[in-house]
Design a protein around this motif. Structure first.
Motif, PDB file in Angstrom:
ATOM      1  N   LEU A   1       0.804  -1.222   0.000  1.00  0.00           N
ATOM      2  CA  LEU A   1       0.000   0.000   0.000  1.00  0.00           C
ATOM      3  C   LEU A   1       0.840   1.276   0.000  1.00  0.00           C
ATOM      4  O   LEU A   1       0.590   2.174  -0.815  1.00  0.00           O
ATOM      5  N   PRO A   2       1.846   1.407   0.875  1.00  0.00           N
ATOM      6  CA  PRO A   2       2.683   2.615   0.797  1.00  0.00           C
ATOM      7  C   PRO A   2       3.413   2.733  -0.541  1.00  0.00           C
ATOM      8  O   PRO A   2       3.620   3.842  -1.053  1.00  0.00           O
ATOM      9  N   SER A   3       3.797   1.601  -1.111  1.00  0.00           N
ATOM     10  CA  SER A   3       4.470   1.615  -2.410  1.00  0.00           C
ATOM     11  C   SER A   3       3.522   2.108  -3.495  1.00  0.00           C
ATOM     12  O   SER A   3       3.903   2.916  -4.360  1.00  0.00           O
ATOM     13  N   TRP A   4       2.281   1.627  -3.443  1.00  0.00           N
ATOM     14  CA  TRP A   4       1.286   2.083  -4.430  1.00  0.00           C
ATOM     15  C   TRP A   4       0.956   3.556  -4.241  1.00  0.00           C
ATOM     16  O   TRP A   4       0.680   4.272  -5.204  1.00  0.00           O
ATOM     17  N   GLN A   5       1.008   4.010  -2.997  1.00  0.00           N
ATOM     18  CA  GLN A   5       0.774   5.434  -2.755  1.00  0.00           C
ATOM     19  C   GLN A   5       1.921   6.254  -3.336  1.00  0.00           C
ATOM     20  O   GLN A   5       1.700   7.308  -3.938  1.00  0.00           O
TER      21      GLN A   5
END
Length: 202
Positions: free
Chosen positions: A115-119
């Protein structure tokens, strides 16, 4: 879509929401081992190279139509799986905002790495989490209430709302959204009539 998995010795499949799409080249689901759960225990016991009896079933009521309207994704626990699938596929950087609740950040933060990577790469515009078993934590409906101004702004912009998780969680989310929308002269029923609100519950 859903994947139906038939555990050995069982005649009735157990359905899981897919966190992956046809273009990904793999199937990914999110399974919490349930005490006495036949299918979840079977899946958790699988080793590399094992096979399962499974099939894909379409879930047309829980899709995202094409467009640029923002998307409000709300989920708890393993219910984040199809929401993660939407985000993973969001290569055109449609504005997506995820509100996600789980029990504990170290044990239950599913897709906590992705999720942080996709953000960071623009597939996820906003990530809002809460964990009920930590000091000061709570439930996903509480962070929706806390972020009322942003939630209402997204809905005013025509946001599509997708909710996935337990029925109890969805009921709490519905109550909060109705309470927020009421003073605006709107309701959850109106969003449903407009095809902007859909649930995938278990």
């Amino acid at each position: 879509d859903l994947i139906g998995i038939v555990a050995p010795g069982q005649a009735v499949p157990r359905y899981y929401s897919l966190a992956s799409g046809t273009r990904d080249g793999f199937v990914e689901i999110c399974v919490r081992r349930m005490p006495g759960g036949v299918c979840s225990s079977h899946l958790h016991a699988l080793q590399a190279g094992d096979s399962v009896q499974a099939f894909i079933r379409s879930n047309p009521g829980f899709v995202l139509p094409a467009g640029r309207a923002p998307v409000l994704l709300i989920g708890a626990g393993t219910g984040v799986a199809p929401l993660a699938g939407f985000i993973r596929d969001n290569t055109r950087h449609r504005p997506m905002h995820l509100y996600y609740g789980a029990r504990h950040p170290e044990r239950d933060f599913y897709f906590g790495t992705e999720l942080p990577s996709w953000q960071a790469d623009g597939r996820l515009a906003g990530l809002h989490t809460t964990f009920s078993r930590t000091p000061g934590g709570g439930y996903v409906q509480e962070i929706l209430r806390r972020d009322a101004t942003q939630v209402l702004a997204l809905i005013a912009q025509g946001a599509l709302v997708r909710v996935c998780g337990s029925r109890a969680m969805a009921q709490g989310v519905a109550q909060v959204l109705d309470a927020l929308l009421g003073p605006q002269g709107q309701s959850l029923a109106q969003l449903k009539e407009q095809g902007r609100y859909a649930e995938d519950l278990f």
